[in-house]
Every structure is written in C-alpha cells, then in structure tokens.
Design an enzyme around this catalytic site. Sequence first.
Site, mmCIF file in Angstrom:
data_model
loop_
_atom_site.group_PDB
_atom_site.id
_atom_site.type_symbol
_atom_site.label_atom_id
_atom_site.label_comp_id
_atom_site.label_asym_id
_atom_site.label_seq_id
_atom_site.Cartn_x
_atom_site.Cartn_y
_atom_site.Cartn_z
ATOM 1 N N THR A 1 -76.876 -41.277 -87.584
ATOM 2 C CA THR A 1 -78.315 -41.039 -87.526
ATOM 3 C C THR A 1 -78.863 -41.429 -86.155
ATOM 4 O OG1 THR A 1 -78.686 -43.228 -88.504
ATOM 5 C CG2 THR A 1 -78.725 -41.336 -90.008
ATOM 6 N N ASP B 1 -77.338 -36.604 -89.236
ATOM 7 C CA ASP B 1 -78.740 -36.249 -89.040
ATOM 8 C C ASP B 1 -78.945 -35.770 -87.609
ATOM 9 O OD1 ASP B 1 -81.498 -36.063 -89.890
ATOM 10 O OD2 ASP B 1 -81.893 -37.758 -88.565
ATOM 11 N N ARG C 1 -82.359 -52.793 -83.550
ATOM 12 C CA ARG C 1 -83.350 -52.913 -84.620
ATOM 13 C C ARG C 1 -82.960 -52.097 -85.851
ATOM 14 N NH1 ARG C 1 -85.771 -52.273 -79.719
ATOM 15 N NH2 ARG C 1 -87.136 -53.946 -78.989
ATOM 16 N N ILE C 2 -82.511 -50.849 -85.616
ATOM 17 C CA ILE C 2 -82.142 -49.993 -86.739
ATOM 18 C C ILE C 2 -80.880 -50.506 -87.407
ATOM 19 C CG2 ILE C 2 -81.431 -47.666 -87.391
ATOM 20 C CD1 ILE C 2 -83.155 -46.630 -85.052
ATOM 21 N N GLU D 1 -77.520 -29.824 -80.930
ATOM 22 C CA GLU D 1 -78.765 -29.589 -81.670
ATOM 23 C C GLU D 1 -79.908 -29.052 -80.820
ATOM 24 O OE1 GLU D 1 -81.416 -33.511 -82.022
ATOM 25 O OE2 GLU D 1 -79.409 -33.827 -82.841
ATOM 26 N N ARG E 1 -77.418 -40.450 -82.207
ATOM 27 C CA ARG E 1 -77.405 -39.356 -81.246
ATOM 28 C C ARG E 1 -76.151 -38.510 -81.474
ATOM 29 N NH1 ARG E 1 -81.936 -40.105 -80.904
ATOM 30 N NH2 ARG E 1 -83.296 -40.484 -79.086
ATOM 31 N N PRO F 1 -77.041 -46.292 -78.840
ATOM 32 C CA PRO F 1 -77.598 -45.255 -77.962
ATOM 33 C C PRO F 1 -76.494 -44.405 -77.354
ATOM 34 C CG PRO F 1 -77.556 -47.344 -76.829
ATOM 35 C CD PRO F 1 -77.120 -47.635 -78.235
ATOM 36 N N HIS G 1 -82.249 -33.865 -87.899
ATOM 37 C CA HIS G 1 -82.816 -34.969 -87.105
ATOM 38 C C HIS G 1 -84.168 -35.399 -87.675
ATOM 39 C CE1 HIS G 1 -82.458 -36.813 -82.820
ATOM 40 N NE2 HIS G 1 -83.009 -37.677 -83.662
#
Length: 353
Positions: free
Chosen positions: A236, A262, A159-160, A267, A238, A210, A299
């Site tokens: 942006t 991001d 989707r992104i 992190e 993972r 992913p 993030h």
Amino acid sequence: MQLAVFSSKPYDKLFLATPRATELDPAAGIEVIYHDFALSLETVPLAKGATAVCVFVNDILTEEVLESLHAMGVRAVLLRCAGYNNVDLDAASRLGIFVANVPSYSPEAVAEFAVALIQTLNRNTHRAYNRVREGNFSLDGLLGRTLHGRTVGLVGTGRIGVAFAKIMNGFGCRLLAFDPFESDEFKKYGEYTDLDTLLKESDIVSLHCPLTDKTRHIINDTTLSQMRQGAMLVNTSRGGLISTRAVIAALKRHHLGGLALDVYEGEGALFYTDHSGTIIDDDELMRLTTFHNVLVCGHQAFFTDEALREIADGTIRNLADFVHGRPCKFSLVQRDAPSPGGLKRRDSAPIRI
C-alpha cells in the site's frame, strides 16, 4: 496569488476549495485553479500565471518540467501526498523552488486499508461476495487461515507502519520489522530484524517504506525466493517497490500464496481515471488480474474523509508558510536565507511515511 492544482478530481475541489483556503489563512489571498490533467512537460503551460503548483503522486516533475515552471514564475511545489519520488529535488533546490509534502495525514487510513486487503485475501471474501450474488453458497475453495499467531513482517516502520503494527498486534500476530531507522514506538509491538530473516519467517509481508533508489524493486526474484512458500505480499506504499515481472513468476510457480496491491509500478497512465470503455494495453497488470489470489485496487488506501481533510489543510498551510516566509515544518526544499539560491534541500532527517 494563484495556486494551480493538477490531477484534480471532484473530491480535491471539495476539500481544497477557495473558501477553505481563505478560512485557513485569509492574509495569503490564495486563488485556486483546478486542472484535471496531470502535470507533465506537455501540460506545463497550464501553470502560467501561478506562483505555486499543487501535485499528486502521478504528476511528474523532472528537471525539465521544473525548469519550465520556474521560467513561468512558479516558485513553490506543494505535494498533497507523503511520497516525493516523482520530484527532482536537486533540480528544485538549484532553481530555488520551494517543495513541501504532507507526510502525516491519517496514517490509520492506509494501515486500515492494508488490513482490509489482508483479510479479504485471507478469508476470500471477494470470491464469496461474487458467488452469493450468483446464488452459489458453496464453501469449497474459500478456506482461510486464522490471523492469530501468524508472523507478519513490516518493511518500513514510519507512521503508517506503526499504525499497521498496532492493528496486527490486536489480532494476536507476531510482528517482525526491517527499517534502517528503528522506531521506539514499534518496539512496543514487535522486534526488528534483518530483511532476510523477516522474509524467511513471515506469513505476511507488508510494505510501508518510501520509494528511493535503495528500495526500488526491493521485492524481486531474489527476495521473493527467500519468502515462505505460500506467504502473502501486501503493498500500500509505492508501486516501484515491487518488480511486477518477478511477482507474476512467483505466482505462476505457486510460491507466492497471495498478492494485494493498492499501488502498481505502471499506475501513472491508468490510475484515477475510468478506462472501462477502452482497451488497457498493460499486459503485466492484466495478467495480475487473472489470478484468483491477487487483489489490485486503484491507489485508494488514503481515500477517507479524515485523510482528505488533513491533506487539504496541510497543503494550504504549507503554501501559507511559503507566502509569508515562515519556516515550514514539512518542506523538502526549504528556505535558507543566507544561501545564494534562497532555498536548501532538506536531507538530514530520515524519510518516514
């Protein structure tokens, strides 16, 4: 019933407030308890009395954590995010713990942020902003390139990725993509190819896949060497998709022209909290911040009013489905009444983000 929310921030409390939960499904009788701490083996006792826990990207749900949750009576894990690499789904299935994510919240939010990072690096607006604040209006060192006509490679077309492709198509870019599960929607804007070709031909590579065993460190010494000299890399999705050590080496030898992150593979111990008054001992992250052609954000690509509203609504609906025994569209470990454990891991559908 009680829902224990971990890694909660003021904005989570605003959007996941009990009145909102009651409004969505009054019959569920949901009481929300907030914990600022991340869920880990050390903080598991905070879930005592809860039937369900709600977690975010940096909460760690290993087999041991899930076993502890189960022993305290927790029967559902709700992810207020799309990714679920931080949850041992096999252990959850064995224990009979329901797990559901929110995979479809405002993909445009993340896609638009990826474009913002690209334009910031490409046109040096971050450097120009700092210069002007000091009274320096010189243009030396701020030369950019027009996006129109450049080749942009997408690793992942969920989707992104598709939302990102629509925007870059509007800039007049040529779009290439690599994804084992091809999207007919993406084909309206670009073409699929193999990863090697994408890396060799792209001026900009943007990651929208992913984090799995197959994609961990998909950007490494080998794949970086295949990228065009001076190409830009954007992540942006993972942090674990990129080998930080490898990108630092590529930046130092001037092969990688720009890096926008991001997300960051280390992190978990840093993001979403204020460390401005402490010493940050992550040497690789600190090294990244010394490059003028590197952007690192905390993030925040998802962080829009629309996305937070959709995350909250989706999370509560997933919980309501669990409470009432309804089929849950976004369950990762779902109900399957005939099975001994009562729950079954969903593996049939491809992972899309």
